[in-house]
Motif scaffolding. Structure first.
Motif, PDB file in Angstrom:
ATOM      1  N   PRO A 110       0.836  -1.207   0.000  1.00  0.00           N
ATOM      2  CA  PRO A 110       0.000   0.000   0.000  1.00  0.00           C
ATOM      3  C   PRO A 110       0.868   1.253   0.000  1.00  0.00           C
ATOM      4  O   PRO A 110       1.947   1.285   0.599  1.00  0.00           O
ATOM      5  CB  PRO A 110      -0.809  -0.118   1.287  1.00  0.00           C
ATOM      6  N   LEU A 111       0.383   2.302  -0.665  1.00  0.00           N
ATOM      7  CA  LEU A 111       1.157   3.532  -0.820  1.00  0.00           C
ATOM      8  C   LEU A 111       0.508   4.726  -0.137  1.00  0.00           C
ATOM      9  O   LEU A 111       0.818   5.870  -0.465  1.00  0.00           O
ATOM     10  CB  LEU A 111       1.335   3.837  -2.318  1.00  0.00           C
ATOM     11  N   ASP A 112      -0.374   4.466   0.816  1.00  0.00           N
ATOM     12  CA  ASP A 112      -1.065   5.569   1.478  1.00  0.00           C
ATOM     13  C   ASP A 112      -0.078   6.515   2.159  1.00  0.00           C
ATOM     14  O   ASP A 112      -0.217   7.742   2.085  1.00  0.00           O
ATOM     15  CB  ASP A 112      -2.073   5.027   2.493  1.00  0.00           C
ATOM     16  N   ASP A 113       0.934   5.954   2.833  1.00  0.00           N
ATOM     17  CA  ASP A 113       1.930   6.803   3.491  1.00  0.00           C
ATOM     18  C   ASP A 113       2.767   7.549   2.463  1.00  0.00           C
ATOM     19  O   ASP A 113       3.109   8.721   2.649  1.00  0.00           O
ATOM     20  CB  ASP A 113       2.841   5.959   4.390  1.00  0.00           C
ATOM     21  N   LEU A 114       3.114   6.876   1.368  1.00  0.00           N
ATOM     22  CA  LEU A 114       3.937   7.508   0.337  1.00  0.00           C
ATOM     23  C   LEU A 114       3.228   8.704  -0.282  1.00  0.00           C
ATOM     24  O   LEU A 114       3.827   9.780  -0.430  1.00  0.00           O
ATOM     25  CB  LEU A 114       4.308   6.479  -0.730  1.00  0.00           C
ATOM     26  N   VAL A 115       1.953   8.524  -0.657  1.00  0.00           N
ATOM     27  CA  VAL A 115       1.251   9.645  -1.297  1.00  0.00           C
ATOM     28  C   VAL A 115       1.009  10.769  -0.293  1.00  0.00           C
ATOM     29  O   VAL A 115       0.988  11.948  -0.668  1.00  0.00           O
ATOM     30  CB  VAL A 115      -0.068   9.178  -1.945  1.00  0.00           C
TER      31      VAL A 115
END
Length: 423
Positions: A110-115
């Protein structure tokens, strides 16, 4: 025995392996970071992506990127095994319709933190493609581009038939009228192919235009056999019945005929921009699809940045991945490969506006449609709907019968997928 990265690189060499590594990213601690970046750009788009990577390296001289390309079919076979063995890349580009399956397999993270760290949100992108990269409320993809289908027109054929090549049809009446005039001049204006490229893309676009959808919102049930689906496929069949298309059009024969001046229109994808642009003597233009149904809609896919799961996550490498994703998605230069930038700032740049064909195709961005985000859905479609479309267009089965049978089989496969993926 699982394949190592070295073995993958050796296998990919026969499929246009590309390596790039001449720089890197500026980090406050000055540490050198090397990223492995995989994608399937083995054609003319490969050098364009390589140039974008090198531009990021030049701006951030402490990041080094090793870019590996292989044919998409090989890429999707090799990637899960490589990640499972701890030999996968740091970052990869994949089609958005492959994201749900790779998320279910835990190949990508998951990329929630990245975005959030990059301060990316829906308003920064085209809304349809941004939403397509989320699975079960979590983000797994950062969109780079969109590659929808649009209306290509052979300007010379239109002119010779007495039609205005600068004023393309936008409605069903206008489109059918143009096809009738072309028929009167001995030209079959729109060749209908039973193959996914381009018949499947056309059917899905028309399905959405007539108010239908491929599945229910949760992708638990196929709905392409709705009245909208029947109407869409019947319209495609009518082009053959009325003599606007020959029967039994072969794979790519519609595109070859377009380049040879044998037909006037083709509903083809953004990937054809480079092909037609390099065809000597071909005079063509591009516009959004005509609205045959009640709403404007066009099929699209998208390349998304994804981040692979690692046995031991490295915070420094993840920071470098953020730099790469942010830098490449911001650049309008990828559009020169025939794609439509997903990021609004790139799409609204002066550099992009100078690309006439891409800019014309981008006018339909608000109307682009993507399949529901469900693991295995693309495989289900390929083994059911694609066959039904081919059967109906070839005339071997009635439209409704073909669609009903394919939906029934698809529902069985979707149920198996829910058990398989635990969704």
């Amino acid at each position: 025995m699982r394949e190592t990265r070295r073995e993958f690189l050796a296998a990919a060499a026969g499929a246009a392996l590309v390596l790039a590594g001449c720089g890197g990213s500026s980090r406050s601690d000055g540490a050198q970071v090397t990223l492995d970046f995989w994608n399937g750009f083995t054609g003319g788009d490969g050098p364009q992506m390589l140039a974008l990577v090198q531009a990021v390296e030049k701006e951030h001289p402490e990041i080094r990127v090793r870019m590996v390309t292989a044919r998409w079919e090989d890429f999707y076979t090799k990637l899960p095994a490589a990640v499972a063995s701890g030999e996968g890349p740091d970052v990869a580009l994949m089609h958005v319709d492959q994201i749900p399956t790779n998320a279910a397999h835990r190949t990508i993270m998951p990329l929630d933190d990245l975005v959030r760290d990059l301060d990316l949100q829906e308003d920064d992108f085209a809304a349809p493609v941004w939403r397509a990269g989320a699975v079960d409320g979590r983000r797994y993809g950062v969109p780079l581009d969109m590659h929808p289908i649009g209306l290509y027109a052979n300007q010379q054929v239109l002119s010779e038939a007495g039609l205005d090549p600068e004023s393309l049809p936008t409605t069903r009446d206008e489109y059918e009228s143009a096809l009738e005039e072309l028929k009167g001049k001995g030209v079959q204006g729109h060749w209908v192919t039973p193959f996914f490229f381009t018949g499947g893309h056309q059917f899905m676009s028309l399905l959405w235009q007539f108010g239908g959808d491929l599945t229910d919102p949760e992708a638990t049930r196929a709905t392409w056999n709705s009245d909208a689906g029947v109407e869409a496929l019947e319209w495609m069949r009518s082009l053959i019945a009325k003599g606007y298309s020959p029967r039994n059009v072969g794979q790519d024969a519609d595109s070859i005929a377009f380049k040879n001046g044998q037909n006037a229109f083709i509903w083809n994808g953004a990937w054809a921009i480079g092909d037609y642009g390099s065809t000597e003597g071909l005079e063509w233009t591009l516009a959004p699809l005509p609205k045959i149904g009640s709403v404007a809609a066009a099929w699209s896919n998208s390349h998304n940045f994804t981040v692979m799961r690692q046995p031991t996550p490295d915070p420094q490498r993840l920071e470098a991945v953020k730099v790469l994703i942010d830098g490449v998605t911001r650049s309008p230069a990828w559009a020169e490969a025939g794609q439509i930038p997903a990021r609004r700032s790139a799409r609204e740049s002066e550099a992009f506006r100078k690309l006439e064909a891409q800019s014309a195709l981008a006018r339909q961005v608000p109307d682009l449609r993507f399949a529901a985000a469900a693991p295995g859905l693309s495989d289900v479609r390929e083994s059911t709907l694609d066959i039904a479309v081919a059967q109906a267009i070839n005339g071997s089965r009635p439209v409704r019968e073909a669609l009903d049978d394919s939906a029934r089989r698809a529902n069985e496969l979707l149920a198996l997928n829910r058990e398989k993926y635990g969704t």
